[in-house]
Design a protein around this motif. Structure first.
Motif, PDB file in Angstrom:
ATOM      1  N   LEU A 183       0.833  -1.206   0.000  1.00 57.40           N
ATOM      2  CA  LEU A 183       0.000   0.000   0.000  1.00 57.40           C
ATOM      3  C   LEU A 183       0.870   1.259   0.000  1.00 57.40           C
ATOM      4  O   LEU A 183       0.556   2.246  -0.681  1.00 57.40           O
ATOM      5  N   GLY A 184       1.954   1.227   0.752  1.00 65.01           N
ATOM      6  CA  GLY A 184       2.864   2.380   0.792  1.00 65.01           C
ATOM      7  C   GLY A 184       3.382   2.717  -0.596  1.00 65.01           C
ATOM      8  O   GLY A 184       3.407   3.881  -1.010  1.00 65.01           O
ATOM      9  N   GLU A 185       3.786   1.679  -1.311  1.00 63.41           N
ATOM     10  CA  GLU A 185       4.315   1.869  -2.673  1.00 63.41           C
ATOM     11  C   GLU A 185       3.246   2.502  -3.588  1.00 63.41           C
ATOM     12  O   GLU A 185       3.532   3.418  -4.354  1.00 63.41           O
ATOM     13  N   ALA A 186       2.005   2.033  -3.462  1.00 65.12           N
ATOM     14  CA  ALA A 186       0.947   2.512  -4.367  1.00 65.12           C
ATOM     15  C   ALA A 186       0.422   3.898  -3.988  1.00 65.12           C
ATOM     16  O   ALA A 186      -0.023   4.645  -4.851  1.00 65.12           O
ATOM     17  N   PHE A 187       0.457   4.221  -2.708  1.00 67.75           N
ATOM     18  CA  PHE A 187      -0.280   5.413  -2.256  1.00 67.75           C
ATOM     19  C   PHE A 187       0.586   6.613  -1.868  1.00 67.75           C
ATOM     20  O   PHE A 187       0.058   7.696  -1.654  1.00 67.75           O
ATOM     21  N   HIS A 188       1.908   6.421  -1.749  1.00 61.73           N
ATOM     22  CA  HIS A 188       2.709   7.506  -1.170  1.00 61.73           C
ATOM     23  C   HIS A 188       2.625   8.791  -1.985  1.00 61.73           C
ATOM     24  O   HIS A 188       2.716   9.885  -1.436  1.00 61.73           O
ATOM     25  N   ASP A 189       2.373   8.658  -3.299  1.00 59.90           N
ATOM     26  CA  ASP A 189       2.327   9.880  -4.118  1.00 59.90           C
ATOM     27  C   ASP A 189       0.893  10.348  -4.398  1.00 59.90           C
ATOM     28  O   ASP A 189       0.680  11.204  -5.246  1.00 59.90           O
ATOM     29  N   ARG A 190      -0.080   9.747  -3.706  1.00 57.72           N
ATOM     30  CA  ARG A 190      -1.482  10.187  -3.861  1.00 57.72           C
ATOM     31  C   ARG A 190      -2.241  10.008  -2.547  1.00 57.72           C
ATOM     32  O   ARG A 190      -3.374   9.565  -2.498  1.00 57.72           O
ATOM     33  N   ARG A 191      -1.548  10.347  -1.480  1.00 54.43           N
ATOM     34  CA  ARG A 191      -2.046  10.076  -0.133  1.00 54.43           C
ATOM     35  C   ARG A 191      -3.413  10.696   0.143  1.00 54.43           C
ATOM     36  O   ARG A 191      -4.248  10.111   0.842  1.00 54.43           O
ATOM     37  N   SER A 192      -3.660  11.881  -0.404  1.00 56.54           N
ATOM     38  CA  SER A 192      -4.902  12.576  -0.034  1.00 56.54           C
ATOM     39  C   SER A 192      -6.138  11.909  -0.650  1.00 56.54           C
ATOM     40  O   SER A 192      -7.268  12.207  -0.271  1.00 56.54           O
ATOM     41  N   LYS A 193      -5.930  11.000  -1.584  1.00 63.94           N
ATOM     42  CA  LYS A 193      -7.083  10.361  -2.236  1.00 63.94           C
ATOM     43  C   LYS A 193      -7.569   9.127  -1.493  1.00 63.94           C
ATOM     44  O   LYS A 193      -8.598   8.550  -1.864  1.00 63.94           O
ATOM     45  N   VAL A 194      -6.803   8.660  -0.503  1.00 60.45           N
ATOM     46  CA  VAL A 194      -7.153   7.390   0.142  1.00 60.45           C
ATOM     47  C   VAL A 194      -7.318   7.519   1.651  1.00 60.45           C
ATOM     48  O   VAL A 194      -6.717   8.379   2.289  1.00 60.45           O
ATOM     49  N   PHE A 195      -8.156   6.635   2.166  1.00 59.99           N
ATOM     50  CA  PHE A 195      -8.372   6.501   3.609  1.00 59.99           C
ATOM     51  C   PHE A 195      -7.726   5.161   3.970  1.00 59.99           C
ATOM     52  O   PHE A 195      -8.169   4.102   3.499  1.00 59.99           O
ATOM     53  N   ILE A 196      -6.664   5.224   4.779  1.00 57.81           N
ATOM     54  CA  ILE A 196      -5.908   3.993   5.079  1.00 57.81           C
ATOM     55  C   ILE A 196      -6.210   3.502   6.493  1.00 57.81           C
ATOM     56  O   ILE A 196      -6.030   4.238   7.470  1.00 57.81           O
ATOM     57  N   ALA A 197      -6.664   2.247   6.569  1.00 57.84           N
ATOM     58  CA  ALA A 197      -6.897   1.605   7.864  1.00 57.84           C
ATOM     59  C   ALA A 197      -5.900   0.473   8.035  1.00 57.84           C
ATOM     60  O   ALA A 197      -5.692  -0.326   7.107  1.00 57.84           O
ATOM     61  N   THR A 198      -5.252   0.422   9.203  1.00 58.56           N
ATOM     62  CA  THR A 198      -4.391  -0.724   9.485  1.00 58.56           C
ATOM     63  C   THR A 198      -4.585  -1.166  10.943  1.00 58.56           C
ATOM     64  O   THR A 198      -5.376  -0.562  11.677  1.00 58.56           O
ATOM     65  N   LYS A 199      -3.915  -2.246  11.333  1.00 58.12           N
ATOM     66  CA  LYS A 199      -4.193  -2.865  12.640  1.00 58.12           C
ATOM     67  C   LYS A 199      -2.911  -3.367  13.293  1.00 58.12           C
ATOM     68  O   LYS A 199      -1.970  -3.719  12.570  1.00 58.12           O
ATOM     69  N   TRP A 200      -2.942  -3.426  14.613  1.00 61.98           N
ATOM     70  CA  TRP A 200      -1.773  -3.893  15.364  1.00 61.98           C
ATOM     71  C   TRP A 200      -2.221  -4.907  16.415  1.00 61.98           C
ATOM     72  O   TRP A 200      -3.413  -5.022  16.692  1.00 61.98           O
ATOM     73  N   GLY A 201      -1.275  -5.588  17.015  1.00 60.80           N
ATOM     74  CA  GLY A 201      -1.567  -6.499  18.123  1.00 60.80           C
ATOM     75  C   GLY A 201      -1.023  -7.901  17.939  1.00 60.80           C
ATOM     76  O   GLY A 201      -0.166  -8.342  18.720  1.00 60.80           O
ATOM     77  N   PRO A 202      -1.474  -8.639  16.900  1.00 64.09           N
ATOM     78  CA  PRO A 202      -1.002 -10.024  16.754  1.00 64.09           C
ATOM     79  C   PRO A 202       0.509 -10.101  16.517  1.00 64.09           C
ATOM     80  O   PRO A 202       1.062  -9.331  15.735  1.00 64.09           O
ATOM     81  N   GLN A 203       1.162 -11.027  17.221  1.00 61.91           N
ATOM     82  CA  GLN A 203       2.606 -11.210  17.123  1.00 61.91           C
ATOM     83  C   GLN A 203       2.904 -12.441  16.270  1.00 61.91           C
ATOM     84  O   GLN A 203       2.106 -13.368  16.221  1.00 61.91           O
ATOM     85  N   PHE A 204       4.042 -12.424  15.628  1.00 58.39           N
ATOM     86  CA  PHE A 204       4.398 -13.567  14.780  1.00 58.39           C
ATOM     87  C   PHE A 204       5.906 -13.686  14.693  1.00 58.39           C
ATOM     88  O   PHE A 204       6.642 -12.716  14.898  1.00 58.39           O
TER      89      PHE A 204
END
Ligand code: ATR
Length: 328
Positions: A65-86
């Protein structure tokens, strides 16, 4: 028509894109260029809400997502999540760490991989039974103050946990599984979401592919496919029994001249105005189909026929271990 996200004043197209599959889960990962192309096409088609997580692709999904959106950040709403360990080497799951220290560590990694300075919606991916929810949510509230995240979410909390969390900070969204086949959130959490003003972001709204009518009896998921190892509904005799129920969805699709996936999405969106859906797809054609659900209307009789299916579904939505991690 856009729908509000919580009580933040922000509204979004209610059909977003679940990005987990881009790094492989039910399918092989996409080539990086193909993943970028699909994400750019999604923006062009009007998709705003993109959902990822630290654990998807063992952090690689966020980087896509970083690769696709870094140059058009204002057009997208990004949701991500934390917690699970691996374990990064083997991918083995190591439980959930909902501590404030882990929240702080995770957000820095996610911001870096997403190539942004703010995450629109940050969820605790699963509630950590060893850490008070007040600590996990308090940590996210600090991140809001610092401008690193805009909104706080929880994934698969119980109604009680959600109420406790909402006493600490504004919870704008809850991400839980919700579909014609999976209606657990109706047993308490959905009511609590309405009470605290959180939106429901429904994941697996097309039942991990089952409800799209595209799965064949003789193509039962196998091998590396997550559904083979982690979703009993796709195992043994359950698979054929559940596919038989999908015939009703196909009939309704025939009646209105739509696709089964659209029936599945329209059913979820029709349950309540505070719901968003994030169907996952790796294919432009399927993305178009899903977005076109905006024009699909179900009659009360058709909704009733769909309502009758969940009680007949064979098998749980996760293995016993997975079931322990939800509604807690
Ligand atoms: P999840 O939230 O876990 O991603 P989901 O959205 O219910 O689950 O389902 C995702 C699955 O449905 C994917 O396997 C996706 O396959 P493709 O990547 O091949 O599209 C499939 N899927 C999604 N939309 C579809 C559609 N319109 N027609 C056929 N299959 C679809």
């Amino acid at each position: 028509m856009k729908r509000a996200v919580g009580r933040t004043g922000r509204s979004l197209m209610p059909i977003g894109l679940g990005c987990m599959g881009l790094t492989g889960v039910y399918n092989a990962p996409l080539e990086p260029a193909a993943a970028t192309r699909l994400l750019h096409d999604a923006i062009d088609l009007g998709v705003e809400h993109f959902d990822t997580a630290e654990i998807y692709g063992l952090t690689r999904n966020e980087a896509v997502l970083g690769e696709a959106f870094h140059d058009r950040r204002s057009k997208v709403f990004i949701a991500t999540k934390w917690g699970p360990q691996f374990d990064a080497a083997t991918g083995r799951r190591l439980g959930v760490d909902g501590t404030a220290a882990n929240c702080r560590k995770s957000v820095e990694g996610s911001l870096k991989r997403l190539r942004t300075d703010v995450i629109d919606l940050y969820y605790l991916h699963r509630v950590d039974p060893k850490t008070p929810i007040e600590e996990s949510v308090g940590a996210m509230a600090e991140l809001v103050k610092e401008g690193k995240i805009r909104m706080i979410g929880l994934s698969e909390p119980s109604a009680d946990t959600l109420r406790k969390a909402a006493r600490v900070a504004t919870i704008s969204a809850v991400q839980s599984e919700y579909s014609i086949f999976t209606r657990d959130v109706e047993k308490g959490p959905l009511e609590a979401m309405k009470e605290v003003g959180a939106s429901l972001v429904a994941y697996s709204p097309v039942g991990r592919g089952m409800l799209t009518g595209a799965m064949r009896k003789d193509e039962k998921p196998a091998g590396e496919d997550f559904r083979a190892s982690a979703v009993p509904r796709f195992n043994d005799d359950n698979y054929a029994a559940n596919l038989a129920l999908v015939e009703e969805i196909k009939s309704i699709a025939g009646e209105i001249g739509g696709k089964p996936a659209q029936i599945a999405l329209a059913w979820v969106l029709g349950r309540s105005p505070n719901i968003h859906v994030i169907p996952g797809t790796t294919k432009l054609e399927n993305l178009r189909t899903n977005i076109d659900t905006a024009n699909v209307r179900l009659s009360p009789g058709q909704v009733q026929r769909l309502d009758a299916l969940a009680a007949r579904v064979a098998g749980q939505r996760y293995t016993p271990l997975g079931m322990e991690a939800v509604n807690r």
